[in-house]
Design a protein around this motif. Sequence first.
Motif, PDB file in Angstrom:
ATOM      1  N   ARG A   1     -36.484 -28.198 -78.547  1.00 38.09           N
ATOM      2  CA  ARG A   1     -36.186 -28.000 -77.132  1.00 38.09           C
ATOM      3  C   ARG A   1     -35.263 -26.796 -76.933  1.00 38.09           C
ATOM      4  NH1 ARG A   1     -33.152 -32.326 -73.075  1.00 38.09           N
ATOM      5  NH2 ARG A   1     -33.317 -31.008 -71.225  1.00 38.09           N
ATOM      6  N   ALA A   2     -34.237 -26.717 -77.778  1.00 36.09           N
ATOM      7  CA  ALA A   2     -33.283 -25.603 -77.663  1.00 36.09           C
ATOM      8  C   ALA A   2     -33.980 -24.270 -77.910  1.00 36.09           C
ATOM      9  CB  ALA A   2     -32.123 -25.798 -78.653  1.00 36.09           C
ATOM     10  N   MET A   3     -34.880 -24.233 -78.886  1.00 32.54           N
ATOM     11  CA  MET A   3     -35.600 -22.981 -79.150  1.00 32.54           C
ATOM     12  C   MET A   3     -36.470 -22.599 -77.957  1.00 32.54           C
ATOM     13  SD  MET A   3     -36.604 -22.861 -83.220  1.00 32.54           S
ATOM     14  CE  MET A   3     -36.768 -24.566 -83.746  1.00 32.54           C
ATOM     15  N   ALA A   4     -37.184 -23.575 -77.414  1.00 30.64           N
ATOM     16  CA  ALA A   4     -38.044 -23.277 -76.257  1.00 30.64           C
ATOM     17  C   ALA A   4     -37.202 -22.829 -75.067  1.00 30.64           C
ATOM     18  CB  ALA A   4     -38.889 -24.500 -75.895  1.00 30.64           C
ATOM     19  N   GLU A   5     -36.068 -23.493 -74.861  1.00 30.43           N
ATOM     20  CA  GLU A   5     -35.220 -23.129 -73.721  1.00 30.43           C
ATOM     21  C   GLU A   5     -34.581 -21.752 -73.906  1.00 30.43           C
ATOM     22  OE1 GLU A   5     -34.203 -27.547 -71.903  1.00 30.43           O
ATOM     23  OE2 GLU A   5     -32.689 -26.570 -73.175  1.00 30.43           O
ATOM     24  N   ALA A   6     -34.493 -21.316 -75.157  1.00 31.70           N
ATOM     25  CA  ALA A   6     -33.987 -19.968 -75.427  1.00 31.70           C
ATOM     26  C   ALA A   6     -35.109 -18.930 -75.324  1.00 31.70           C
ATOM     27  CB  ALA A   6     -33.352 -19.928 -76.815  1.00 31.70           C
ATOM     28  N   GLY A   7     -36.296 -19.370 -74.890  1.00 33.44           N
ATOM     29  CA  GLY A   7     -37.387 -18.421 -74.660  1.00 33.44           C
ATOM     30  C   GLY A   7     -38.304 -18.215 -75.855  1.00 33.44           C
ATOM     31  N   ARG A   8     -38.101 -18.998 -76.925  1.00 28.20           N
ATOM     32  CA  ARG A   8     -38.943 -18.795 -78.105  1.00 28.20           C
ATOM     33  C   ARG A   8     -40.206 -19.644 -78.035  1.00 28.20           C
ATOM     34  NH1 ARG A   8     -33.997 -19.551 -82.248  1.00 28.20           N
ATOM     35  NH2 ARG A   8     -35.479 -19.350 -83.965  1.00 28.20           N
ATOM     36  N   GLU A   9     -41.257 -19.114 -78.655  1.00 26.23           N
ATOM     37  CA  GLU A   9     -42.502 -19.866 -78.773  1.00 26.23           C
ATOM     38  C   GLU A   9     -42.592 -20.343 -80.216  1.00 26.23           C
ATOM     39  OE1 GLU A   9     -46.459 -18.623 -76.901  1.00 26.23           O
ATOM     40  OE2 GLU A   9     -46.791 -18.148 -79.019  1.00 26.23           O
ATOM     41  N   VAL A  10     -42.582 -21.647 -80.403  1.00 21.11           N
ATOM     42  CA  VAL A  10     -42.591 -22.205 -81.755  1.00 21.11           C
ATOM     43  C   VAL A  10     -43.965 -22.804 -82.050  1.00 21.11           C
ATOM     44  CG1 VAL A  10     -41.479 -23.808 -83.361  1.00 21.11           C
ATOM     45  CG2 VAL A  10     -40.153 -22.788 -81.475  1.00 21.11           C
ATOM     46  N   ILE A  11     -44.561 -22.370 -83.158  1.00 25.20           N
ATOM     47  CA  ILE A  11     -45.858 -22.901 -83.581  1.00 25.20           C
ATOM     48  C   ILE A  11     -45.605 -24.018 -84.590  1.00 25.20           C
ATOM     49  CG2 ILE A  11     -48.089 -22.349 -84.629  1.00 25.20           C
ATOM     50  CD1 ILE A  11     -47.479 -20.860 -81.970  1.00 25.20           C
ATOM     51  N   VAL A  12     -45.996 -25.243 -84.238  1.00 30.21           N
ATOM     52  CA  VAL A  12     -45.847 -26.376 -85.153  1.00 30.21           C
ATOM     53  C   VAL A  12     -47.184 -26.577 -85.882  1.00 30.21           C
ATOM     54  CG1 VAL A  12     -45.283 -28.819 -85.370  1.00 30.21           C
ATOM     55  CG2 VAL A  12     -44.168 -27.434 -83.602  1.00 30.21           C
ATOM     56  N   LEU A  13     -47.116 -26.564 -87.198  1.00 28.49           N
ATOM     57  CA  LEU A  13     -48.318 -26.679 -88.036  1.00 28.49           C
ATOM     58  C   LEU A  13     -48.585 -28.134 -88.374  1.00 28.49           C
ATOM     59  CD1 LEU A  13     -47.240 -23.934 -90.630  1.00 28.49           C
ATOM     60  CD2 LEU A  13     -48.607 -23.583 -88.547  1.00 28.49           C
ATOM     61  N   CYS A  14     -49.787 -28.608 -88.093  1.00 25.64           N
ATOM     62  CA  CYS A  14     -50.128 -29.994 -88.447  1.00 25.64           C
ATOM     63  C   CYS A  14     -51.486 -30.042 -89.119  1.00 25.64           C
ATOM     64  CB  CYS A  14     -50.165 -30.872 -87.199  1.00 25.64           C
ATOM     65  SG  CYS A  14     -48.533 -31.315 -86.613  1.00 25.64           S
ATOM     66  N   GLU A  15     -51.593 -30.771 -90.217  1.00 21.87           N
ATOM     67  CA  GLU A  15     -52.865 -30.944 -90.894  1.00 21.87           C
ATOM     68  C   GLU A  15     -53.844 -31.700 -89.981  1.00 21.87           C
ATOM     69  OE1 GLU A  15     -49.868 -32.392 -93.986  1.00 21.87           O
ATOM     70  OE2 GLU A  15     -51.868 -32.936 -94.724  1.00 21.87           O
ATOM     71  N   GLY A  16     -55.120 -31.417 -90.160  1.00 21.56           N
ATOM     72  CA  GLY A  16     -56.143 -32.152 -89.415  1.00 21.56           C
ATOM     73  C   GLY A  16     -56.052 -31.881 -87.925  1.00 21.56           C
ATOM     74  N   ASP A  17     -56.210 -32.940 -87.132  1.00 18.13           N
ATOM     75  CA  ASP A  17     -56.056 -32.864 -85.682  1.00 18.13           C
ATOM     76  C   ASP A  17     -54.744 -33.555 -85.295  1.00 18.13           C
ATOM     77  OD1 ASP A  17     -57.065 -32.510 -82.871  1.00 18.13           O
ATOM     78  OD2 ASP A  17     -56.818 -34.693 -82.924  1.00 18.13           O
ATOM     79  N   PRO A  18     -53.882 -32.886 -84.509  1.00 19.08           N
ATOM     80  CA  PRO A  18     -52.553 -33.447 -84.234  1.00 19.08           C
ATOM     81  C   PRO A  18     -52.557 -34.809 -83.530  1.00 19.08           C
ATOM     82  CG  PRO A  18     -52.629 -31.110 -83.647  1.00 19.08           C
ATOM     83  CD  PRO A  18     -54.037 -31.519 -83.975  1.00 19.08           C
ATOM     84  N   PHE A  19     -53.590 -35.082 -82.728  1.00 21.64           N
ATOM     85  CA  PHE A  19     -53.604 -36.338 -81.971  1.00 21.64           C
ATOM     86  C   PHE A  19     -54.279 -37.481 -82.727  1.00 21.64           C
ATOM     87  CE2 PHE A  19     -53.127 -34.457 -77.426  1.00 21.64           C
ATOM     88  CZ  PHE A  19     -51.751 -34.510 -77.558  1.00 21.64           C
TER      89      PHE A  19
END
Lengths: 247, 247
Positions: free
Chosen positions: A92-110
């Motif tokens: 949340r802090a990174m996003a609120e600081a204007g950063r775009e964070v790519i979270v890597l997940c195996e397979g399908d995240p849902f």
Amino acid sequence: MTGKIICVGLGPGDPDLISVRADRLIRGARDVAFFRKAGRQGQARRIVEGMLAPGTAEHAMEYPVTTELPFDSPAYIAQLSAFYDDWTARLRAMAEAGREVIVLCEGDPFFYGSFMHLYVRLRDLVPVEVVPGIPGMVGCWNAVGQPITWGDDVLTVLMGTLPEADLIRHMRGAEALVIMKTGRNLPRVRRALATAGRLDQAWLVERGTMPGQRMVPLAEVGDDDCPYFAIVLVHGHGRRPVAEAAE
Amino acid sequence: MTGKIICVGLGPGDPDLISVRADRLIRGARDVAFFRKAGRQGQARRIVEGMLAPGTAEHAMEYPVTTELPFDSPAYIAQLSAFYDDWTARLRAMAEAGREVIVLCEGDPFFYGSFMHLYVRLRDLVPVEVVPGIPGMVGCWNAVGQPITWGDDVLTVLMGTLPEADLIRHMRGAEALVIMKTGRNLPRVRRALATAGRLDQAWLVERGTMPGQRMVPLAEVGDDDCPYFAIVLVHGHGRRPVAEAAE
């Protein structure tokens, strides 16, 4: 300007099976985050090896506990909740600081993914996107080179952690089966398949689509040979034109 | 030198969700083949619009019959078998002439796909490869923006063509549900979900990830509003840390 959290599904393991969109996001990322067991490189991070731009910041989200405690014990639940709360605050802090964070997940995240625990915490706080991926089971049935479902086949996906009686009931009720989270549950999964009369049709697929891929009839696997990343498959054989029915 | 038949899974519909490997094969293709209903452009061909190189030869494999005959009638089976035999011969001839033919299939080719009828006929005659794709259902549950399975949830995939009693039994037995081939079967699917006590949790997703995407609670859909490309989803709600259990 607010940033964003984007979780990308990496698919079954072969980097060439990542979607065009996810591939573009990973190669352009300034910040990537991924789950892993402490002390390991982590499967998600391994898949993108060689794809990250120089200088990309890496954020390893290390599980505080995996199989050391029973999953329904208060200690396990408390530690895992605190872990997800902590990473929610950091992302949340990174996003609120204007950063775009790519979270890597195996397979399908849902589809049985850990990211959903962050997703439900973050989605009302900052922009969150999810890019679907090819589920691991799809890579596994592709590796076996045999259609998993035909015509009106019913497909059921089961966790190897279920009680044996539940496993047997579901195995009797569906034509095609996928059993995940095998590992130490493999002896129980195998007993259940035998009781349900499906053991002879079952495949164990380890590291599907990845280097070291292994496919073997489950009946031939020893109880002490229980790789964690393996999936058990039973193929359907539904309705199809007569010319094929004799096969 | 022998050519090859390569079936590529196109994923749920958004071209940006095609895998890197399939994207490369499609853009480099000299010959593409795809199924379609006579007189239509065809969904698979529509997905790759703008991706084919100039001069690519297009081979439309037009179903001789779709819903005009009952699927288990001898006439339907005979016509469809002859159709698959005919295209087996044509694709075989192209491969034996040294051509590499890219067959376009929506979703994942081994998951209820028509290509498997060609696959089982061709695989012992010429080299055949299959590139997995994101199944349509994965695009649909992603569109709803809610994890489909958590923890130990059981997921069952059903065809709307099944008898109502079978639908009800399966709907009662699994936490998460995907019902495909809805269309004209939607009234029966809805009755079965109501009987199983799951109707209030069901979503109808039409054209997931594509332009014109539509998501609506199934309870609010009229029986006369039965789009063919729609999938019904019921989300699981399995085991998860306590902090989320109250949601």
